[in-house]
Design a protein around this motif. Structure first.
Motif, PDB file in Angstrom:
ATOM      1  N   ILE A  13       0.186   3.481   6.588  1.00 47.10           N
ATOM      2  CA  ILE A  13      -1.109   3.965   7.069  1.00 47.10           C
ATOM      3  C   ILE A  13      -1.055   4.351   8.547  1.00 47.10           C
ATOM      4  CG2 ILE A  13      -2.429   2.685   5.362  1.00 47.10           C
ATOM      5  CD1 ILE A  13      -3.042   0.639   7.574  1.00 47.10           C
ATOM      6  N   THR A  14       0.109   4.599   9.047  1.00 45.70           N
ATOM      7  CA  THR A  14       0.270   4.942  10.467  1.00 45.70           C
ATOM      8  C   THR A  14      -0.461   6.243  10.802  1.00 45.70           C
ATOM      9  OG1 THR A  14       2.447   3.898  10.382  1.00 45.70           O
ATOM     10  CG2 THR A  14       1.968   5.294  12.282  1.00 45.70           C
ATOM     11  N   ALA A  15      -0.333   7.247   9.960  1.00 44.88           N
ATOM     12  CA  ALA A  15      -0.997   8.529  10.226  1.00 44.88           C
ATOM     13  C   ALA A  15      -2.516   8.366  10.211  1.00 44.88           C
ATOM     14  CB  ALA A  15      -0.567   9.565   9.201  1.00 44.88           C
ATOM     15  N   PHE A  16      -3.033   7.559   9.299  1.00 45.17           N
ATOM     16  CA  PHE A  16      -4.476   7.312   9.228  1.00 45.17           C
ATOM     17  C   PHE A  16      -4.973   6.585  10.474  1.00 45.17           C
ATOM     18  CE2 PHE A  16      -8.027   4.554   7.965  1.00 45.17           C
ATOM     19  CZ  PHE A  16      -8.946   5.534   7.614  1.00 45.17           C
ATOM     20  N   LEU A  17      -4.245   5.598  10.940  1.00 46.77           N
ATOM     21  CA  LEU A  17      -4.632   4.870  12.144  1.00 46.77           C
ATOM     22  C   LEU A  17      -4.597   5.770  13.375  1.00 46.77           C
ATOM     23  CD1 LEU A  17      -2.938   1.402  11.610  1.00 46.77           C
ATOM     24  CD2 LEU A  17      -5.354   1.963  11.500  1.00 46.77           C
ATOM     25  N   ASN A  18      -3.611   6.643  13.465  1.00 44.43           N
ATOM     26  CA  ASN A  18      -3.558   7.596  14.575  1.00 44.43           C
ATOM     27  C   ASN A  18      -4.790   8.508  14.560  1.00 44.43           C
ATOM     28  OD1 ASN A  18      -1.155   6.607  15.538  1.00 44.43           O
ATOM     29  ND2 ASN A  18       0.096   8.124  14.452  1.00 44.43           N
ATOM     30  N   LEU A  19      -5.194   8.949  13.398  1.00 44.38           N
ATOM     31  CA  LEU A  19      -6.378   9.790  13.269  1.00 44.38           C
ATOM     32  C   LEU A  19      -7.634   9.041  13.720  1.00 44.38           C
ATOM     33  CD1 LEU A  19      -7.658  12.449  12.178  1.00 44.38           C
ATOM     34  CD2 LEU A  19      -7.983  11.217  10.043  1.00 44.38           C
ATOM     35  N   MET A  20      -7.772   7.795  13.315  1.00 44.78           N
ATOM     36  CA  MET A  20      -8.946   7.005  13.697  1.00 44.78           C
ATOM     37  C   MET A  20      -8.977   6.731  15.202  1.00 44.78           C
ATOM     38  SD  MET A  20     -10.945   6.476  11.254  1.00 44.78           S
ATOM     39  CE  MET A  20     -10.589   7.975  10.396  1.00 44.78           C
ATOM     40  N   ILE A  21      -7.815   6.490  15.790  1.00 43.02           N
ATOM     41  CA  ILE A  21      -7.756   6.226  17.229  1.00 43.02           C
ATOM     42  C   ILE A  21      -8.236   7.434  18.019  1.00 43.02           C
ATOM     43  CG2 ILE A  21      -6.136   5.873  19.139  1.00 43.02           C
ATOM     44  CD1 ILE A  21      -4.605   3.974  17.295  1.00 43.02           C
TER      45      ILE A  21
END
Length: 176
Positions: A16-24
């Motif tokens: 979920i690294t890409a999703f967390l980057n998007l949320m940040i």
């Protein structure tokens, strides 16, 4: 021969690294955008009096009539003050502001005005007229501020067959 079925002994990991980057990135941007979106409101007063209330005779009522042919400025004491026909650029809001500033210097305590609007006036013209009658730009100590004209604006419908006073008198003179 017997087939062997292998069972997966490990469960797959969820990346979920890409999703967390998007949320940040997305959450702060949305929060910052909320600060800048504001709804502007103009408070309106409708002309009229309470039941049983009589108007004071010494008080005049300033009326600005906005129709497609131009702008009329009148009061209840002297009648018609000024007629501003529409020009090539549109309504003459600059001269309207000057006339209202002259009236404000004579009657500094007056804050109310009735804006009579014709049926064929578009929304942007109405808002520009309301902004014009409420305040004017003034320079004080090398900074531009808004000077007060008549901030208590009441709206009223102008009759559908309303014409500028200059046009009405010219047409009645031609028929005679």
């Amino acid at each position: 021969m017997r087939r062997r079925h292998r069972r997966l002994s490990t469960s797959p990991e969820l990346d979920i690294t890409a999703f967390l980057n998007l949320m940040i990135v997305l959450v702060p941007v949305l929060l910052l955008g909320m600060v800048f979106s504001q709804i502007r409101m103009i408070e309106l007063n409708f002309p009229g009096m309470d039941a049983g209330q009589a108007p004071e005779p010494e008080e005049f009522r300033l009326v600005v009539t906005l129709i497609p042919e131009g702008i009329e400025i009148a009061d209840s004491d002297r009648g018609l003050i000024r007629v501003l026909p529409v020009g090539q650029e549109g309504q003459d809001f600059g001269n309207l502001r000057q006339v209202l500033r002259q009236i404000k210097t004579r009657v500094p305590d007056k804050t109310d005005l009735v804006l009579e609007v014709g049926p064929d006036i578009d929304y942007q013209t109405l808002v520009t007229a309301m902004d014009t009658v409420r305040s004017y730009p003034a320079v004080v100590a090398a900074s531009v501020i808004e000077g007060e004209l008549f901030p208590d604006v009441s709206l009223m419908d102008a009759p559908e067959d309303r014409q500028l006073a200059a046009n009405a008198s010219a047409e009645s003179g031609e028929g005679a």
